[in-house]
Design a protein around this motif. Structure first.
Motif, mmCIF file in Angstrom:
data_model
loop_
_atom_site.group_PDB
_atom_site.id
_atom_site.type_symbol
_atom_site.label_atom_id
_atom_site.label_comp_id
_atom_site.label_asym_id
_atom_site.label_seq_id
_atom_site.Cartn_x
_atom_site.Cartn_y
_atom_site.Cartn_z
ATOM 1 N N LYS A 10 1.257 -0.732 -0.198
ATOM 2 C CA LYS A 10 0.700 -0.518 0.012
ATOM 3 C C LYS A 10 0.968 1.345 -0.001
ATOM 4 C CE LYS A 10 -3.613 2.109 3.066
ATOM 5 N NZ LYS A 10 -3.871 2.663 3.573
ATOM 6 N N PRO A 11 0.820 2.013 -0.992
ATOM 7 C CA PRO A 11 1.534 3.252 -0.967
ATOM 8 C C PRO A 11 1.562 4.191 0.467
ATOM 9 C CG PRO A 11 -0.167 2.777 -3.052
ATOM 10 C CD PRO A 11 -0.240 2.121 -1.927
ATOM 11 N N GLY A 12 3.251 4.835 1.013
ATOM 12 C CA GLY A 12 2.637 5.126 1.822
ATOM 13 C C GLY A 12 2.293 4.327 3.010
ATOM 14 N N SER A 13 2.283 3.487 3.169
ATOM 15 C CA SER A 13 3.044 2.646 4.409
ATOM 16 C C SER A 13 4.537 1.603 4.641
ATOM 17 C CB SER A 13 1.261 1.521 4.437
ATOM 18 O OG SER A 13 2.398 0.404 3.616
ATOM 19 N N GLY A 14 5.179 3.027 4.294
ATOM 20 C CA GLY A 14 7.107 2.409 4.985
ATOM 21 C C GLY A 14 6.784 2.232 6.237
ATOM 22 N N PRO A 115 10.180 8.207 0.935
ATOM 23 C CA PRO A 115 9.495 8.396 2.570
ATOM 24 C C PRO A 115 9.306 9.627 2.717
ATOM 25 C CG PRO A 115 11.209 6.770 2.179
ATOM 26 C CD PRO A 115 11.158 7.442 1.149
ATOM 27 N N ARG A 116 8.347 10.260 3.127
ATOM 28 C CA ARG A 116 7.576 12.048 3.701
ATOM 29 C C ARG A 116 8.713 12.204 5.003
ATOM 30 N NH1 ARG A 116 5.563 11.527 -0.658
ATOM 31 N NH2 ARG A 116 3.712 11.243 -1.411
ATOM 32 N N GLY A 176 5.219 18.968 11.431
ATOM 33 C CA GLY A 176 5.340 19.553 10.373
ATOM 34 C C GLY A 176 4.097 18.899 9.140
ATOM 35 N N ALA A 177 3.915 17.616 10.492
ATOM 36 C CA ALA A 177 3.056 16.663 9.699
ATOM 37 C C ALA A 177 0.731 17.580 9.830
ATOM 38 C CB ALA A 177 2.558 15.320 10.554
ATOM 39 N N LEU A 281 -0.737 11.343 9.549
ATOM 40 C CA LEU A 281 -1.462 12.324 8.622
ATOM 41 C C LEU A 281 -0.948 12.195 7.209
ATOM 42 C CD1 LEU A 281 -0.872 15.118 11.071
ATOM 43 C CD2 LEU A 281 -3.481 13.261 10.728
ATOM 44 N N ALA A 282 0.328 11.692 6.732
ATOM 45 C CA ALA A 282 1.017 11.757 5.732
ATOM 46 C C ALA A 282 0.318 10.613 4.923
ATOM 47 C CB ALA A 282 2.253 10.306 6.836
ATOM 48 N N ILE A 283 -0.614 10.131 4.641
ATOM 49 C CA ILE A 283 -1.744 9.268 3.911
ATOM 50 C C ILE A 283 -1.906 10.613 3.448
ATOM 51 C CG2 ILE A 283 -3.002 7.615 3.330
ATOM 52 C CD1 ILE A 283 -2.612 6.094 6.487
ATOM 53 N N HIS A 284 -2.328 11.165 3.528
ATOM 54 C CA HIS A 284 -3.160 12.736 2.616
ATOM 55 C C HIS A 284 -2.260 13.474 2.206
ATOM 56 C CE1 HIS A 284 -6.521 9.942 3.211
ATOM 57 N NE2 HIS A 284 -6.668 9.921 4.235
ATOM 58 N N PHE A 285 -1.011 13.603 2.091
ATOM 59 C CA PHE A 285 -0.318 14.847 2.104
ATOM 60 C C PHE A 285 -0.510 15.395 0.948
ATOM 61 C CE2 PHE A 285 3.672 14.519 6.082
ATOM 62 C CZ PHE A 285 2.312 15.232 6.205
ATOM 63 N N ALA A 286 -0.256 14.031 -0.393
ATOM 64 C CA ALA A 286 -0.824 14.733 -1.730
ATOM 65 C C ALA A 286 -1.694 15.393 -2.210
ATOM 66 C CB ALA A 286 -0.074 14.324 -2.527
#
Length: 289
Positions: A10-14, A115-116, A176-177, A281-286
């Motif tokens: 899954k994208p963003g699940s690092g 990686p954000r 930052g997030a 919160l990073a999942i919806h950054f874009a």
């Protein structure tokens, strides 16, 4: 194809900060980019790393050391003052830049996935590049007045640098997030930056606070930056004092045995909470950017 065991990810699940270590090359590129962009068109370039803290030191030294005569009761007050300023500047610069790092790199985040966490971490490394020249100036000034540190004190300097870097990273990840969704975060961080210099014994000695707070002094000591500055003073300022200049309250009681472990525990807790907040919160950054 049959027999393949590859699984879709899954994208963003690092893995969070572990991915930063795995992408060290990208981190190096981001640090170089940050330094080049910051000093593009600048005549002095990295020399600003010396100019800004020097001007800040002179203002505080004249206003507090001379006008308010704090240097009279604090031997080698210039060393005491500069040791605190150098460390606090590293923290405040790291936190401020980390808070803005995601928003400032919105164009890159929209285009590709990486990686954000790289962005806040890279700003801490840039701040470390500014911190090291200031540290060398501090060491030079200490040597001039007879600095004779022990191995334990030198080790404490490295430990405190790492602790402050981790603390700034944890808070930077958190703010930052949140800043992606609520730009008010930058104003909150600005207030933290303004307060932190006065909330730690940079311009004054810790015993002044103890006399006022009394049994509530432990609340003051819960601030990791308070402990960090006190240890820095113990490592840089105390070894410059002569025998007749030593006083009983050079450093707080139980600084190394109690308060330093507590500060490290608080710092690790902040890092954990910062990483947890960032990943959620990073999942919806874009989309938000």
């Amino acid at each position: 194809m049959a027999g393949q065991t590859d699984q879709l990810v899954k994208p963003g699940s690092g893995r969070g900060l572990l991915d930063v270590y795995g992408d060290r090359f990208l981190l190096k590129l981001l640090v170089r980019k940050e330094i080049k962009v910051r000093y593009r068109g600048s005549v002095l370039g990295l020399l600003w790393s010396y100019v800004k803290p020097l001007v800040q030191f002179l203002i505080y030294f004249v206003a507090l050391g001379i006008f308010l005569n704090l240097q009279r009761g604090t031997p080698n007050y210039a060393i005491y003052l500069f040791a605190g300023i150098v460390l606090v500047n590293f923290f405040t610069e790291s936190l401020s830049n980390a808070t803005r790092s995601i928003v400032d790199n919105r164009d890159l985040i929209r285009k590709i996935y990486l990686p954000r966490e790289l962005f806040p971490v890279s700003t801490v490394w840039v701040s470390a590049a500014h911190f090291l020249p200031q540290l060398l100036v501090l060491i030079g000034a200490c040597l001039v007045v007879g600095w004779t540190p022990s191995i334990l004190q030198l080790g404490a300097v490295v430990l405190i640098f790492g602790m402050v870097a981790v603390l700034a990273t944890g808070l930077g990840l958190m703010f930052g997030a949140v800043n992606v969704y609520f730009r008010d975060s930058e104003n909150i961080v600005d207030m933290i930056v303004m307060v932190v210099t006065w909330a730690s014994p940079v311009l004054y000695v810790w015993s002044m606070v103890e006399r006022v707070m009394g049994p509530w002094f432990w609340v003051y000591q819960l601030n990791p930056m308070t402990v960090a500055v006190e240890v820095f003073h113990w490592a840089f300022w105390e070894p410059t004092l002569k025998a007749d200049q030593m006083v009983a309250d050079t450093m707080p009681p139980d600084l190394l045995t109690v308060w330093l472990p507590v500060a490290m525990l608080v710092t690790l807790t902040v890092l954990f909470l910062g990483q947890l907040t960032f990943r959620r919160l990073a999942i919806h950054f874009a989309q938000e950017l």
